[in-house]
Write an enzyme that holds these catalytic residues in place. Structure first.
Site, PDB file in Angstrom:
ATOM      1  N   ASP A   1      -4.892   5.639   4.387  1.00  0.00           N
ATOM      2  CA  ASP A   1      -4.695   6.766   5.281  1.00  0.00           C
ATOM      3  C   ASP A   1      -5.639   7.134   6.367  1.00  0.00           C
ATOM      4  OD1 ASP A   1      -5.373   7.883   2.849  1.00  0.00           O
ATOM      5  OD2 ASP A   1      -4.774   9.870   4.528  1.00  0.00           O
TER       6      ASP A   1
ATOM      7  N   HIS B   1      -8.643   3.905   0.113  1.00  0.00           N
ATOM      8  CA  HIS B   1      -6.316   4.248   0.372  1.00  0.00           C
ATOM      9  C   HIS B   1      -6.440   4.021   1.597  1.00  0.00           C
ATOM     10  CE1 HIS B   1      -9.185   7.124   3.117  1.00  0.00           C
ATOM     11  NE2 HIS B   1      -9.904   7.375   2.406  1.00  0.00           N
TER      12      HIS B   1
ATOM     13  N   GLU C   1      -5.224  10.333   0.776  1.00  0.00           N
ATOM     14  CA  GLU C   1      -6.711  11.315   0.396  1.00  0.00           C
ATOM     15  C   GLU C   1      -6.676  11.636   1.408  1.00  0.00           C
ATOM     16  OE1 GLU C   1     -10.185  10.548   0.220  1.00  0.00           O
ATOM     17  OE2 GLU C   1      -9.442  10.186   1.905  1.00  0.00           O
TER      18      GLU C   1
ATOM     19  N   ASP D   1     -14.839   4.316  -0.787  1.00  0.00           N
ATOM     20  CA  ASP D   1     -14.119   5.291  -0.182  1.00  0.00           C
ATOM     21  C   ASP D   1     -15.386   5.445   0.590  1.00  0.00           C
ATOM     22  OD1 ASP D   1     -12.561   6.914   1.644  1.00  0.00           O
ATOM     23  OD2 ASP D   1     -11.850   7.949   0.131  1.00  0.00           O
TER      24      ASP D   1
HETATM   25 ZN    ZN Z   1     -12.403   8.067   2.759  1.00  0.00          ZN
END
Ligand code: ZN
Length: 401
Positions: free
Chosen positions: A84, A82, A171, A194
């Site tokens: 952001d 992601h 996210e 992530d």
């Molecule tokens: Zn994350």
């Protein structure tokens, strides 16, 4: 010696782009600045010669590197990260700083506050200047995926599968998959990149629901209230007292589920509470929902009136149930961790992931580590050796074996 690896150089570039998302925003993406990183990645992917498909409106970057295997027998594989960073801490003007051979003495990262640091003595670490987060969540994942693609482009002799990648916005505010278009993503199986500590693989998360409890009271002048007033605020506390004290976030860990009083607004006339219901186990999750329904029923019984209303909405499912038939994804990831001398382990996520939503939509999606720590914090840091190993894991998974 001070030469940066290209992975680190890439990471340092990405974290300096502010991509903080905003949970108050009603637009998609929640902040336009997430496109700054998206556009850079589109340009870099184009430079690498990939097929790029940019959904500029919603800020999703999809790209595909076809397999160079003449027999092309292995299935395509996807990787997702992601763009952001968390709204919790500023991501503006991030000044990444490299600590060479961390020895436990640093202005910002103190092992007595964060014991995990004791396991990183001697490593090169990256942190911010302590006024912002670092953004390893999830720019470590973004950088590792990009670096893997660059590696395969620079080494055409290394035979790899078809690799699909996607970079998603928002996210951190739970909207990372809202406009994810599975038709634009070439792979039928993927990993989110992530996670945190190297070696940890995540493929179980909570089942999640949100319960909204509305209580109607009856306001009467306090001077003449006897026998007439029904104080909704007090009924709210009665409701709360029906819930087990040892099943709260602050008293549970591992596979233990909980009820979390997320918000409460009340006066005499009206009370409104929201509870998050969380459990890894589907039966226990169902039982928790029933327990809250019963609590509302109990209040109504006590007062012989329908004062208390409850509605429960599901939020996301435990992805484990969608991965049952895709355990090869887990096994291959464990193999990959071992191949770089790591010790694979799995940990139940005490939250949700975009992978959970995607798994429920038919794209099985466990979560890989990136080598980042202390997310959503001014003390966030990344371990360079763990980032390098995480990159090797991605390469391993993508290779045809
Ligand atoms: Zn994350």
């Amino acid at each position: 010696m001070d030469q940066q690896s290209s992975l680190v150089e890439r990471f340092l570039r990405y974290v300096q782009i502010d991509t903080q998302s905003d949970e108050e925003s009603a637009s998609h993406p929640s902040t336009a600045k997430q496109r700054d990183l998206a556009k850079l990645l589109v340009a870099e992917l184009n430079d690498l010669g990939l097929n790029v498909d940019y959904d500029e409106l919603h800020c999703y970057v999809y790209a595909y590197l076809p397999s160079n295997d003449s027999e092309n027998k292995a299935e395509d594989l996807g990787f997702i990260a992601h763009l952001d960073t968390s709204p919790a801490v500023s991501g503006k003007d991030v000044k990444p700083y490299i600590i060479r051979a961390y020895n436990g003495e640093d202005d910002i990262l103190h092992p007595d506050e964060f014991p995990e640091l004791n396991e990183h003595i001697g490593e090169d670490l990256i942190r911010s200047d302590g006024t912002t987060l670092l953004g390893a969540d999830d720019k470590a994942g973004v950088a590792e995926i990009m670096e893997m693609l660059a590696y395969f482009r620079a080494n055409p002799d290394v035979i790899h599968r078809g690799i699909a990648v996607a970079f998603t916005p928002d996210e951190e505010i739970g909207e990372g998959t809202a406009f994810f278009d599975l038709d634009r993503f070439h792979a039928k199986q993927a990993y989110t990149v992530d996670g945190g500590k190297f070696g940890i693989l995540e493929y179980e998360c909570f089942n999640a629901a949100i319960a909204t409890v509305e209580i109607r009271g009856r306001s009467v002048h306090t001077g003449s209230a006897k026998g007439l007033m029904i104080n909704a605020s007090l009924l709210a506390t009665e409701f709360i007292n029906l819930l087990p004290e040892d099943e709260r976030p602050e008293t549970t860990e591992g596979y233990e589920g909980f009820y979390y009083l997320d918000s409460i607004r009340s006066d005499c006339e009206h009370a409104r509470m929201q509870f998050l219901i969380r459990d890894h186990d589907l039966d226990k999750f169902a039982a928790r929902k029933e327990f809250l329904q019963d609590a509302a029923f109990t209040i109504n019984e006590r007062y012989k009136t329908e004062l208390c209303d409850i509605t429960i909405e599901d939020q996301y499912p435990n992805m484990a149930m969608f991965l049952k038939d895709h355990m090869d994804l887990i096994e291959r990831a464990q193999e990959a961790v071992r191949s770089v001398g790591g010790n694979p382990s799995t940990e139940p996520v005490r939250g949700g992931t975009d992978g959970a939503i995607l798994s429920s939509r038919g794209l099985p999606c466990p979560n890989l580590a990136t080598g980042g720590y202390n997310y959503h914090s001014r003390y966030e840091f990344a371990s360079i050796p763990e980032m390098e190993k995480s990159l090797e894991v991605l390469k391993y998974l993508s290779r045809c074996t």
